[in-house]
Design an enzyme around this catalytic site. Structure first.
Site, short mmCIF file in Angstrom:
data_model
loop_
_atom_site.label_atom_id
_atom_site.label_comp_id
_atom_site.label_asym_id
_atom_site.label_seq_id
_atom_site.Cartn_x
_atom_site.Cartn_y
_atom_site.Cartn_z
N SER A 30 0.83 -1.20 0.00
CA SER A 30 0.00 0.00 0.00
C SER A 30 0.87 1.24 0.00
O SER A 30 1.98 1.24 0.52
CB SER A 30 -0.92 0.01 1.23
N LYS A 31 0.31 2.31 -0.59
CA LYS A 31 1.17 3.49 -0.73
C LYS A 31 1.40 4.21 0.59
O LYS A 31 2.31 5.01 0.70
CB LYS A 31 0.66 4.43 -1.83
N ARG A 32 0.62 3.89 1.59
CA ARG A 32 0.86 4.50 2.90
C ARG A 32 2.02 3.82 3.61
O ARG A 32 2.76 4.44 4.34
CB ARG A 32 -0.40 4.42 3.77
#
Ligand code: GLU
Length: 471
Positions: free
Chosen positions: A239-241
């Protein structure tokens, strides 16, 4: 012979940087299209105006080009923009209404919940027979069959079936008349003549609904293939987080596009025979979407980095030099541009090429050659400048004042000085290396000295001796 040429599509939403998972989907679609002499359609799903930005679209197009999916290739078609097909999306919604396949509904979420006793059961079909006409605020729902099952032909997952009574009457157009993504996506696939929908597993739950829409609108359905989810070392979905996911970031750090492509192709598929390093063209020949694994694929940055090192080592010298270029100038390079010497770099490059895992590492390998000032690294200094270092450096400085300035001679000179101090060559090198290059690790020392030249080497040895004397 196939009667309908293969047409696949890659349909990103331009809501951020280009995700490595998207890159993998694009590459698999590209391979399928090119193998079959078909088309790869790029469709930008840009209907979420609040989250879209034109620069993300440009980023996608240039990132695709970086991994070899080039708009100038005859297999490439588009880009098409979903937002430009809005009229067709509306028309399709109305067609389904006119055909009695969809109905208007004015229920609120609360009302549905009250009737079904749960938020999770989905819509209960309350408005099916009410014959409501369109009015602001009324959603249009697709009426799903009550019986039977919807069978999806998925090249990776076999033939998953979904009981129709578990598929709720889902919304296809909102209360303001605007069609939802699910419908727009199908209408575009139909308009673009798509034969195979190859996309990430996260869309699998939409598939039975979309299959019903295909059947209702066109009496047919595409072949589906849902690619396995990509996970990090903790087996969490990338995930980009949490994770570094943008292809652009990897490229900017000095991962070679060819190494990225090779690695991405292996996220769910392999050419067999334990072979892993393979140029794209060869993989394209061997790739079969049916052979893609359905279990999650681990995005192993260490492995990717090792691949990158291999690709760097395999580059012809000239290409390696050209690939390093971005890291030899601002903002990466700490030296003044006029202090850079391309011919010195060309000589240093082969020494560095075997040692890099990332192109961005080149700067730290060669900075001592181009920086005017001496590099001082506290930790390296403490490690190398043991008692006796000053005496050793003093003798080396003396001998280097008149030695022939060639790597082999410089090595013999240091070996002889080291011997007088009871030090093996390796140990004797450490203070010289740190005095001259600033660090305990780097390019082979004697070649480095030869490249740096006598004058600057002696200056740095003198500076180190002064620092030792002050301590
Ligand atoms: N626009 C969707 C996404 O970026 C893709 C949907 C699809 O491939 O069908 O996730």
């Amino acid at each position: 012979m196939s009667t309908s040429p293969v047409r696949v599509r890659f349909a990103p939403s331009p809501t951020g940087m280009f995700h490595v998972g998207g890159a993998r989907s694009a590459l698999y679609n590209w391979a399928v299209a090119r193998q079959a002499g078909g088309r790869f359609v790029l469709r930008v799903e840009d209907t979420d105006t609040a989250r879209n930005r034109p620069e993300w679209t440009e980023g996608i197009i240039s990132a695709l080009a970086a991994i070899g999916i080039n708009a100038s290739d005859p297999a490439f078609e588009g880009p098409y923009f979903q937002s430009q097909n809005a009229a067709r999306h509306r028309k399709a919604a109305l067609e389904l209404y006119a055909a009695g396949r969809a109905y208007y509904c004015d229920c609120t979420r609360e009302q549905v919940k009250e009737r079904t006793g749960s938020e999770h059961l989905g819509y209960d079909g309350f408005c099916r027979e009410r014959g409501l006409l369109f009015a602001e605020g009324r959603a249009l729902r697709f009426q799903t069959p009550d019986e039977g099952e919807t069978l999806v032909v998925d090249l990776i997952r076999g033939k998953p079936t979904f009981p129709n009574n578990a598929i709720e009457d889902f919304v296809i157009a909102r209360g303001d008349g605007s069609p939802v993504f699910l419908l727009a996506n199908v209408v575009d696939d139909l308009d673009e003549g798509i034969t195979h929908v190859i996309r990430g597993e996260e869309h699998l739950s939409n598939t039975p609904k979309q299959q019903l829409l295909w059947e209702a609108l066109a009496g047919t359905a595409p072949v589906w293939a849902h690619l396995p989810v990509i996970v990090n070392e903790k087996r969490q979905k990338l995930s980009k987080r949490r994770d570094k996911v943008a292809l652009e970031d990897y490229l900017a750090e000095g991962y070679l596009p060819e190494a990225m492509v090779n690695y991405l192709m292996l996220l769910g598929w392999g050419p067999g025979d334990d072979q892993e390093i393979m140029p794209y063209a060869e993989m394209e020949r061997l790739f079969r979407i049916e052979d893609v694994n359905s279990s999650s694929a681990f995005f192993d940055v260490k492995k990717l980095t090792a691949f990158n090192g291999e690709y760097i080592r395999a580059l012809p010298a000239e290409e390696f030099i050209a690939a390093c270029e971005p890291w030899l100038a601002a903002p990466y390079a700490p030296w003044r541009p006029e202090s850079f010497d391309a011919s010195v770099f060309a000589q240093a490059a082969p020494l560095a090429q075997t040692r890099l895992a990332l192109l961005s590492e080149i700067t730290a390998y060669v900075d001592f050659l181009f920086l005017d000032e001496q590099i001082f690294d506290e930790a390296s200094w403490a490690k190398a400048m043991k008692p006796g270092a000053a005496e050793l450096l003093c003798e080396v400085r003396e001998a280097y004042g008149s030695a022939a300035w060639r790597a082999d001679d410089l090595k013999d000179v240091l070996a002889a000085v080291g011997e007088r101090h009871g030090l093996k060559l390796g140990k004797a090198q450490a203070p010289v290396r740190v005095a001259v290059t600033g660090r305990t690790v780097g390019l082979p020392l004697f070649e480095s000295l030869e490249l740096l030249g006598r004058e600057r080497t002696l200056e740095r040895l003198d500076a180190a001796l002064r620092r030792l004397a002050e301590a």
